[in-house]
Design a protein around this motif. Structure first.
Motif, PDB file in Angstrom:
ATOM      1  N   LYS A 155       0.809  -1.215   0.000  1.00  0.00           N
ATOM      2  CA  LYS A 155       0.000   0.000   0.000  1.00  0.00           C
ATOM      3  C   LYS A 155       0.852   1.280   0.000  1.00  0.00           C
ATOM      4  N   ALA A 156       2.164   1.151   0.094  1.00  0.00           N
ATOM      5  CA  ALA A 156       3.021   2.325   0.273  1.00  0.00           C
ATOM      6  C   ALA A 156       3.049   3.203  -0.983  1.00  0.00           C
ATOM      7  N   ARG A 157       3.129   4.526  -0.765  1.00  0.00           N
ATOM      8  CA  ARG A 157       3.320   5.453  -1.880  1.00  0.00           C
ATOM      9  C   ARG A 157       4.762   5.353  -2.372  1.00  0.00           C
ATOM     10  N   ARG A 158       4.978   5.858  -3.558  1.00  0.00           N
ATOM     11  CA  ARG A 158       6.301   5.695  -4.168  1.00  0.00           C
ATOM     12  C   ARG A 158       7.387   6.365  -3.340  1.00  0.00           C
ATOM     13  N   ALA A 159       7.091   7.477  -2.702  1.00  0.00           N
ATOM     14  CA  ALA A 159       8.106   8.163  -1.891  1.00  0.00           C
ATOM     15  C   ALA A 159       8.477   7.335  -0.654  1.00  0.00           C
ATOM     16  N   GLU A 160       7.536   6.526  -0.189  1.00  0.00           N
ATOM     17  CA  GLU A 160       7.784   5.715   1.013  1.00  0.00           C
ATOM     18  C   GLU A 160       8.217   4.300   0.660  1.00  0.00           C
ATOM     19  N   ARG A 161       8.317   3.997  -0.630  1.00  0.00           N
ATOM     20  CA  ARG A 161       8.497   2.610  -1.087  1.00  0.00           C
ATOM     21  C   ARG A 161       9.817   1.985  -0.610  1.00  0.00           C
ATOM     22  N   ALA A 162      10.899   2.742  -0.700  1.00  0.00           N
ATOM     23  CA  ALA A 162      12.222   2.186  -0.352  1.00  0.00           C
ATOM     24  C   ALA A 162      12.273   1.778   1.118  1.00  0.00           C
ATOM     25  N   ASP A 163      11.802   2.670   2.006  1.00  0.00           N
ATOM     26  CA  ASP A 163      11.815   2.355   3.434  1.00  0.00           C
ATOM     27  C   ASP A 163      10.897   1.179   3.737  1.00  0.00           C
ATOM     28  N   ALA A 164       9.723   1.157   3.111  1.00  0.00           N
ATOM     29  CA  ALA A 164       8.772   0.062   3.351  1.00  0.00           C
ATOM     30  C   ALA A 164       9.341  -1.268   2.878  1.00  0.00           C
ATOM     31  N   LEU A 165      10.036  -1.254   1.702  1.00  0.00           N
ATOM     32  CA  LEU A 165      10.643  -2.490   1.187  1.00  0.00           C
ATOM     33  C   LEU A 165      11.738  -2.990   2.123  1.00  0.00           C
ATOM     34  N   TYR A 166      12.591  -2.072   2.585  1.00  0.00           N
ATOM     35  CA  TYR A 166      13.665  -2.471   3.512  1.00  0.00           C
ATOM     36  C   TYR A 166      13.083  -3.090   4.785  1.00  0.00           C
ATOM     37  N   LEU A 167      12.050  -2.420   5.364  1.00  0.00           N
ATOM     38  CA  LEU A 167      11.436  -2.921   6.595  1.00  0.00           C
ATOM     39  C   LEU A 167      10.789  -4.283   6.359  1.00  0.00           C
ATOM     40  N   ALA A 168      10.086  -4.431   5.234  1.00  0.00           N
ATOM     41  CA  ALA A 168       9.417  -5.705   4.958  1.00  0.00           C
ATOM     42  C   ALA A 168      10.428  -6.830   4.788  1.00  0.00           C
ATOM     43  N   GLU A 169      11.520  -6.585   4.074  1.00  0.00           N
ATOM     44  CA  GLU A 169      12.542  -7.630   3.887  1.00  0.00           C
ATOM     45  C   GLU A 169      13.156  -8.048   5.229  1.00  0.00           C
ATOM     46  N   ARG A 170      13.442  -7.024   6.088  1.00  0.00           N
ATOM     47  CA  ARG A 170      14.021  -7.363   7.391  1.00  0.00           C
ATOM     48  C   ARG A 170      13.035  -8.169   8.245  1.00  0.00           C
ATOM     49  N   ARG A 171      11.747  -7.766   8.213  1.00  0.00           N
ATOM     50  CA  ARG A 171      10.736  -8.474   9.007  1.00  0.00           C
ATOM     51  C   ARG A 171      10.578  -9.932   8.536  1.00  0.00           C
ATOM     52  N   VAL A 172      10.582 -10.133   7.236  1.00  0.00           N
ATOM     53  CA  VAL A 172      10.469 -11.500   6.704  1.00  0.00           C
ATOM     54  C   VAL A 172      11.694 -12.315   7.093  1.00  0.00           C
ATOM     55  N   GLU A 173      12.873 -11.690   6.989  1.00  0.00           N
ATOM     56  CA  GLU A 173      14.111 -12.391   7.374  1.00  0.00           C
ATOM     57  C   GLU A 173      14.094 -12.763   8.858  1.00  0.00           C
ATOM     58  N   ILE A 174      13.624 -11.817   9.714  1.00  0.00           N
ATOM     59  CA  ILE A 174      13.525 -12.103  11.158  1.00  0.00           C
ATOM     60  C   ILE A 174      12.553 -13.246  11.413  1.00  0.00           C
ATOM     61  N   ALA A 175      11.421 -13.256  10.693  1.00  0.00           N
ATOM     62  CA  ALA A 175      10.435 -14.333  10.867  1.00  0.00           C
ATOM     63  C   ALA A 175      11.043 -15.682  10.494  1.00  0.00           C
ATOM     64  N   GLU A 176      11.818 -15.722   9.399  1.00  0.00           N
ATOM     65  CA  GLU A 176      12.450 -16.990   8.981  1.00  0.00           C
ATOM     66  C   GLU A 176      13.477 -17.448  10.015  1.00  0.00           C
ATOM     67  N   ILE A 177      14.285 -16.494  10.510  1.00  0.00           N
ATOM     68  CA  ILE A 177      15.310 -16.850  11.505  1.00  0.00           C
ATOM     69  C   ILE A 177      14.661 -17.311  12.805  1.00  0.00           C
ATOM     70  N   ALA A 178      13.599 -16.605  13.255  1.00  0.00           N
ATOM     71  CA  ALA A 178      12.924 -16.977  14.501  1.00  0.00           C
ATOM     72  C   ALA A 178      12.328 -18.382  14.403  1.00  0.00           C
ATOM     73  N   ALA A 179      11.676 -18.675  13.273  1.00  0.00           N
ATOM     74  CA  ALA A 179      11.105 -20.012  13.097  1.00  0.00           C
ATOM     75  C   ALA A 179      12.197 -21.074  13.079  1.00  0.00           C
ATOM     76  N   GLY A 180      13.302 -20.769  12.379  1.00  0.00           N
ATOM     77  CA  GLY A 180      14.412 -21.733  12.349  1.00  0.00           C
ATOM     78  C   GLY A 180      15.011 -21.963  13.721  1.00  0.00           C
ATOM     79  N   ASN A 181      15.179 -20.877  14.509  1.00  0.00           N
ATOM     80  CA  ASN A 181      15.738 -21.015  15.862  1.00  0.00           C
ATOM     81  C   ASN A 181      14.830 -21.845  16.765  1.00  0.00           C
ATOM     82  N   GLU A 182      13.510 -21.557  16.716  1.00  0.00           N
ATOM     83  CA  GLU A 182      12.584 -22.326  17.556  1.00  0.00           C
ATOM     84  C   GLU A 182      12.575 -23.795  17.158  1.00  0.00           C
ATOM     85  N   ALA A 183      12.627 -24.060  15.845  1.00  0.00           N
ATOM     86  CA  ALA A 183      12.666 -25.455  15.389  1.00  0.00           C
ATOM     87  C   ALA A 183      13.926 -26.158  15.898  1.00  0.00           C
TER      88      ALA A 183
END
Length: 299
Positions: A69-97
């Motif tokens: 939903k991000a506007r183009r001016a906010e796109r870069a920050d939103a993409l960076y945050l989303a990539e980090r959040r997805v990476e954290i979710a993958e690492i957290a699931a792997g650690n718990e497993a």
């Protein structure tokens, strides 16, 4: 209608080109969100990690939704945050497993150690029974030799000497087997209870466990924390051997000594030892740092 000037036509042409280029750029942006959403879907579809890292995955899902939903001016920050959040979710699931797998392997190791201890104890018990039967056979044979020796007075002393040696060797073997059985039972009891047994010694009356002075509070009848820990391990040990138990406790006051013996008996009964197998008595006399009570197992 007046014809457009050269500058107006140039501006119209540039606007048209920008309009034509806009859909591919938006498609690329949507592709980034789809790629991250696909990584989250892969986590959800994994049979092991589907229920792990729930909060981190929720944060990631919200970040990907915000990216879409991000506007183009906010796109870069939103993409960076989303990539980090997805990476954290993958690492957290792997650690718990990994942590769950570590716990499972640790439990499996404990079960294997316990099973090995039990098997070793069973082998020791079988060996003890074999030696007992062998001792009985030798005793019967010795009796036969003794009866024959009565008819031969001249050979009686020689036969009795041989009998004494054979009995001594057999008694030593049987005693060693019993000590081995007791040691394996001790290891099993400490492994099952997670507590340390008090020190013990072997006497003619059986195995004797000695509780030190700190098993009770000074002048008190109730068991201390260390006394309860020793009683917990003893209860497991006594359920392995199924033998009679005699408890003796000391204090200068006879009533306190009897109450101490009763407190130790109650702790063993609470740990699963039948009360009918236990006899408890207080003995008037000073408890020492090395001995406040004794638990004797019948041979």
């Amino acid at each position: 209608m007046r014809p457009l000037s050269m500058s107006a036509r140039a501006l119209a042409l540039a606007a048209g080109l920008l309009w034509l280029a806009a859909p591919p750029a938006r498609a690329a942006e949507d592709a980034e969100a789809s790629r991250l959403q696909a990584r989250l879907a892969a986590l959800q579809g994994d049979p092991v990690q589907a229920r792990l890292g729930i909060y981190e995955r929720l944060d990631a899902q919200q970040a990907v939704a915000a990216l879409a939903k991000a506007r183009r001016a906010e796109r870069a920050d939103a993409l960076y945050l989303a990539e980090r959040r997805v990476e954290i979710a993958e690492i957290a699931a792997g650690n718990e497993a990994a942590q769950r797998e570590l716990v499972r392997l640790d439990m499996q190791r404990s079960e294997l150690l316990l099973e090995a201890s039990r098997r070793e104890a069973e082998r020791a018990r079988r060996e003890s029974e074999r030696l007992r039967i062998q001792a009985q056979i030798q005793a019967e044979e010795a009796e036969r030799l003794r009866m024959a020796a009565e008819a031969e007075a001249a050979a009686r002393s020689e036969v009795e000497e041989a009998l004494g040696k054979a009995t001594g060797r057999q008694t030593a073997q049987l005693s060693a087997a019993r000590r081995k059985e007791a040691e394996l039972a001790r290891q099993e009891a400490e492994l099952v209870s997670g507590k340390k047994l008090p020190p013990s010694r072997f006497e003619g009356q059986g195995e004797v466990f000695v509780l030190p002075g700190d098993a009770y509070g000074p002048g008190k009848a109730a068991l201390s924390a260390s006394g309860k820990s020793a009683a917990s391990a003893l209860a497991v040990y006594l359920q392995i051997g199924k033998r009679g138990v005699r408890i003796a406790a000391w204090d200068n006051d006879a009533k306190t000594a009897q109450a101490r013996a009763a407190a130790l008996r109650d702790a063993l009964v609470e740990g699963g030892v039948p009360a009918a197998r236990i006899k408890a008595e207080g003995r008037r006399g000073a408890a020492t740092a090395k001995r406040s009570a004794e638990v004797t197992l019948a041979p």
